[in-house]
Enzyme design. Structure first.
Site, PDB file in Angstrom:
ATOM      1  N   GLY A 334      -0.317  -8.019   1.954  1.00 36.89           N
ATOM      2  CA  GLY A 334       0.751  -8.022   0.958  1.00 36.89           C
ATOM      3  C   GLY A 334       2.104  -7.914   1.620  1.00 36.89           C
ATOM      4  O   GLY A 334       3.071  -8.538   1.191  1.00 36.89           O
ATOM      5  N   GLU A 371       6.490  -0.218   1.892  1.00 39.65           N
ATOM      6  CA  GLU A 371       6.955  -0.656   3.217  1.00 39.65           C
ATOM      7  C   GLU A 371       8.182   0.111   3.682  1.00 39.65           C
ATOM      8  O   GLU A 371       8.343   0.377   4.877  1.00 39.65           O
ATOM      9  CB  GLU A 371       7.242  -2.155   3.212  1.00 39.65           C
ATOM     10  CG  GLU A 371       6.056  -3.027   2.829  1.00 39.65           C
ATOM     11  CD  GLU A 371       4.791  -2.698   3.610  1.00 39.65           C
ATOM     12  OE1 GLU A 371       4.881  -2.439   4.825  1.00 39.65           O
ATOM     13  OE2 GLU A 371       3.715  -2.683   2.995  1.00 39.65           O
ATOM     14  N   GLU A 393      -0.645   5.199   6.518  1.00 42.45           N
ATOM     15  CA  GLU A 393      -0.993   4.526   5.268  1.00 42.45           C
ATOM     16  C   GLU A 393      -1.119   5.501   4.101  1.00 42.45           C
ATOM     17  O   GLU A 393      -0.688   5.220   2.995  1.00 42.45           O
ATOM     18  CB  GLU A 393      -2.287   3.726   5.438  1.00 42.45           C
ATOM     19  CG  GLU A 393      -2.136   2.508   6.333  1.00 42.45           C
ATOM     20  CD  GLU A 393      -1.106   1.513   5.824  1.00 42.45           C
ATOM     21  OE1 GLU A 393      -0.794   1.519   4.614  1.00 42.45           O
ATOM     22  OE2 GLU A 393      -0.587   0.730   6.640  1.00 42.45           O
TER      23      GLU A 393
END
Length: 916
Positions: A334, A371, A393
């Site tokens: 993504g 992000e 993450e």
């Protein structure tokens, strides 16, 4: 990195069994193909045993046998020059790496994959000072470990610096890894090429020889040569551009901050941008292909808002002077968080007001938030090795939710492990711990324990009194303070969550004013009566921070369950107790005895006495427990009765998703009596709320997502008013030659109804090729995949394999979408079996795409003959040497589906006969 499929906004790792309603860190971890148990030995020299070392490609002995690099040579700085040729689709490059030697050695080991190294030399620091030429090095290659060895003429001296220079070249990649080519089509129909990088986790070595492990942080000075019609982008701002002979230009970029190789990025393209500045002066630019620049406005607005939020939350300024976000036409994940140059799929960054829905906007917001969080978690502080990848993450996922909730408060997402820890420690203490962790390990690497230490001892200098005592949070209960008496306790608690698979099940039994608690490992598809159940429970124990409320009080009670069983005394008699308040905890709750009946009664009498998030949590848990064999399906279905009075969109969506999934399961298996009764029940039961929906884009984000879900369900069930309205809008759209603006929240529904006629399907395929909106293409491709004609579905798959009209990046998601339909599931699976060799030519074995293709085309099978068919296919692949850990997961999924049907089919049939 944020992982998504092309046509549904799902996470990248479908092989994980993620429970609906829980946004957890494991859902977004990229598939790491390197094992975590590799260690660096203490000796870096040749052993006496020649058999201990592998053989290089030239037949000589390769002087290193480990997958992890030795730490005897440390990179400090890379000077990297790159010249991609977008006509011949290759690149030439050179680099000079400044290294520091810690121990005497006669070789330097680093990574290189598919690069042709034409020259390699070595200079000492003294040689460089006096501009003496470098000494040529012999290069040995060991492709199995993607390593090269540079053999030096004399032993390198400890504590001295050296300079390794290399010239190399390669083709631009055809896939989505390393330094590769991407293409896009202009409004005028011209195909243009760009060169782009994607290096996580271990693909920087495909672009330049390097020490490609996160621990080897260094500074990078990058120069890129290009034609004048292109621009070059990299992590840092451009310093200058030099004009060369032949009309070429060379861009020089500022030296980067100290960072890992997987975060290096550079792009050569002809894109346009839209820019703005944050309150602290950071220039933020959104790049897209020229015809899509008008779709960058929302991303810029969201990025500025979110970057400002993070700087305040972390109390650390974003460390670079610019941040570029760029929409790449061909991109596997993504998004990827390259420091200062974040790359995105077009669907994850671009927002077209005419074709992007409320859920599209939410998706773009979440991916940007994720992000940007990585610019601190992952980039500023990096995990030492990939086994601690959740340090970046998990935190990016958590911060994504925190940032979106803070900047768009109407959205309000649910739980993950870190959210549970924040709820347990208190928001202020948790935030201070994060700040301490980031400041302490800035530009360095960290491990799990470093984080727990910071969160256990999260007092900053300003928090200490003159006596040297840290202020404690007065809101913390004595139970929590006792638990946090020693720093080791937080570490002990959190390792039970990060080092164990799955999640716990809390079993609650109320007996008057006493609560008996028991924890188990939650197992879906493995029942207590199964012989393997007990073995799968052994040695699993979590430290669970529990919260609960009761019918007699709004007070949130807290308790830490550190043992298999425990007992709690309630202060007063109560008709029901609800654990996991606001779904902040990461566990499932089962109420034994009359516990579920009491909660169902309360929901039917007055559901508002339970918090909205608690209602979502109850619906989630009750259906999960059916899958685990702990509750009968009729009990879960009884809970959905109250939904006719529900006004909370998240709760309605949660209940609706389970009921809809049962209908599709029956439809795929052609169990027509149940599917027809379920269709009748759904349309009858949800008719009032369906009829209230307008075919518009009005309302809050949740209202709009509910509208999309309800109308999609109604049309899927052939509800006549829905089909009629959608067909009418589709005809008007076709008559307007695609110029009519249909409300974005119903666009996918209108296209799906239109795709059921041959003329409509063909027109949609034409529009797909012409569309400049990736959001619209997403919706059209989904609609095309719903056709009941197999020849049309085969045509879609062929176009996906060809990669021109339908990009190859969308093939896995396309196969997944086709396989979800009764007419498509066998077709998609047959295609995968018959074209396995061709698929491996397009995607690497073990890549995300291959995994999604395998899981996506088999996940809905629920019969023993299909289980055997899939098993035989996997066995044939293993016999050929193709082994993937996904095989076992797929077989377990099909087995669970079979067991679910065997256990629940009669109950579902009977319940529907009574209730329709």
């Amino acid at each position: 990195m944020f992982h998504s499929s092309a046509m549904v906004n799902s996470h990248r790792k479908p092989m994980f069994n993620i429970h609906r309603g829980f946004y957890c860190l494991t859902a977004i971890l990229p598939q790491i193909c390197i094992c975590s148990q590799f260690s660096v030995p203490s000796s870096y020299h040749f052993t006496e045993d020649p058999g201990a070392f592998p053989v290089a490609t030239n037949g000589e002995r390769f002087p290193w046998q480990e997958l992890r690099l030795p730490s005897v040579v440390i990179p400090l700085h890379y000077d990297l020059f790159v010249h991609p040729n977008l006509t011949s689709l290759d690149f030439v490059a050179s680099e000079k790496i400044e290294v520091l030697v810690s121990n005497a050695t006669q070789f330097i080991i680093l990574h290189s994959k598919d690069l042709e190294i034409t020259n390699a030399t070595l200079q000492s620091e003294e040689d460089s000072r006096y501009m003496k030429p470098g000494k040529e090095l012999k290069v040995l290659s060991y492709p199995a470990h993607e390593q090269i060895a540079l053999l030096v003429p004399e032993k390198l001296t400890p504590h001295l610096k050296y300079y390794v220079a290399m010239d190399f070249q390669a083709k631009l990649g055809d896939g989505f890894e390393g330094f590769y080519k991407s293409t896009y089509r202009t409004l005028g129909g011209e195909t243009r090429i760009l060169a782009v990088t994607d290096f996580e986790p271990t693909q920087a070595r495909m672009a330049f020889p390097c020490f490609d492990e996160p621990l080897f942080k260094a500074n990078f000075s990058i120069k890129i040569r290009r034609e004048s019609r292109h621009i070059a982008l990299s992590n840092m701002p451009k310093v200058k551009t030099i004009e060369l002979e032949g009309g070429l230009l060379e861009d020089h970029f500022e030296t980067t901050v100290k960072m890992s190789t997987y975060l290096v990025a550079y792009i050569v393209c002809d894109f346009h941008s839209l820019s703005g500045f944050t309150s602290s002066g950071v220039k933020v630019s959104i790049y897209a292909s020229p015809d899509k620049r008008n779709q960058t406005h929302y991303a810029l607005q969201a990025s500025l808002k979110l970057l400002d939020f993070y700087e305040k939350y972390f109390d650390i300024y974003y460390p670079l002077s610019k941040l570029d976000l760029i929409a790449i036409p061909d991109f596997a994940p993504g998004a990827m968080e390259n420091w200062g140059l974040i790359t995105y799929r077009e669907t994850s960054l671009l927002f077209d007001p005419k074709t992007s829905s409320a859920s599209d906007k939410l998706w773009v917001t979440r991916v940007i938030a994720h992000e940007l969080a990585h610019q601190w978690f992952g980039n500023l502080v990096t995990m030492e090795w990939w086994n601690d990848i959740w340090l970046k993450e998990g935190f990016a996922k958590y911060m994504e939710l925190i940032a979106v909730n803070a900047t768009y408060p109407e959205l309000q997402f649910g739980a993950c492990i870190l959210n549970m820890l924040k709820d347990f420690l208190g928001e202020e203490k948790f935030q201070k711990g994060i700040i301490q962790y980031l400041k302490k390990f800035s530009y360095r690497n960290a491990k799990n324990d470093d984080l727990w230490s910071s969160l256990s001892n999260s007092c900053l200098e300003s928090d200490f009194t003159s006596g040297g005592v840290c202020h404690s949070d007065p809101k913390m209960t004595s139970n929590m303070l006792a638990f946090l008496g020693e720093n080791a306790e937080v570490k002990e608690m959190m390792t039970t969550w990060t080092l164990q698979k799955g999640i716990p099940l809390l079993v609650v039994k109320q007996d008057g004013c006493s609560l008996r608690l028991q924890q188990e490992r939650f197992l879906q598809g493995v029942f207590q009566e199964d012989p393997e159940w007990r073995a799968l429970q052994e040695r699993y124990l979590w430290h669970i921070p529990l919260t609960y409320s009761t019918s007699s009080s709004n007070v949130i009670h807290r308790h830490i369950l550190k043992s298999k069983t425990d007992t709690l005394d309630l202060p007063e008699k109560t008709s029901w107790v609800k654990f996991n308040v606001d779904s902040n905890g990461y566990y499932i709750v089962h109420y034994e005895g009359h516990g579920w009946d009491q909660l169902i009664t309360q929901l039917n009498q007055n559901h508002t006495l339970l918090r909205p998030k608690d209602r979502v949590g109850l619906i989630h848990d009750v259906f999960q427990l059916v899958g685990a064999g702990r509750l009968t399906l009729d009990k879960a279905l009884d809970m959905t009765y109250y939904l006719q009075h529900e006004t909370s969109s998240p709760a309605l969506l949660e209940g609706l998703s389970y009921l809809e999934s049962f209908y599709h399961m029956m439809d795929r298996r052609n169990i027509s009596d149940i599917s027809e009764n379920l269709k009748r029940y759904l349309l009858q039961y949800f008719k009032p709320v369906i009829d209230r929906q307008s075919w518009s884009d009005k309302g809050s984000v949740w209202d709009r997502m509910l509208r999309s879900a309800l109308l999609k369900l109604a049309c899927d069930l052939n509800h006549a008013p829905c089909i009629q309205k959608a067909a009418e809008l589709f005809s008007q759209w076709m008559e307007s030659s695609g110029k009519l603006n249909i409300p974005t929240d119903v666009l996918k529904i209108v296209y799906s109804v239109g795709a059921q006629t041959t003329a409509g399907w063909n027109y949609l395929l034409e529009q797909y090729e012409l569309s400049m909106s990736s959001a619209e293409q997403n919706k059209i491709l989904y609609a095309l995949s719903t056709s009941k004609h197999q020849e049309k579905l085969l045509k879609l798959i062929e176009l996906g394999m060809e990669g021109k009209v339908i990009k190859t990046q969308n093939l896995a998601a396309l196969l997944h979408a086709i396989a979800r339909r009764p007419k498509g599931q066998q077709l998609a699976w047959d295609f995968v079996r018959e074209n396995w060799t061709h698929l491996l030519k397009k995607f690497d074995l073990g890549s995300y795409d291959i995994r999604m293709i395998i899981s996506g085309t088999t996940a809905h099978f629920s019969s023993k003959d299909k289980l055997q068919e899939v098993k035989l296919f996997f066995e044939s692949l293993e016999a050929q040497g193709s082994h993937l850990d996904i095989f076992q997961t797929v077989l377990e999924t099909i087995t669970k589906n079979i067991k679910w049907l065997e256990k629940n089919l009669p109950t579902l049939r009977t319940w529907l006969m009574v209730n329709t």
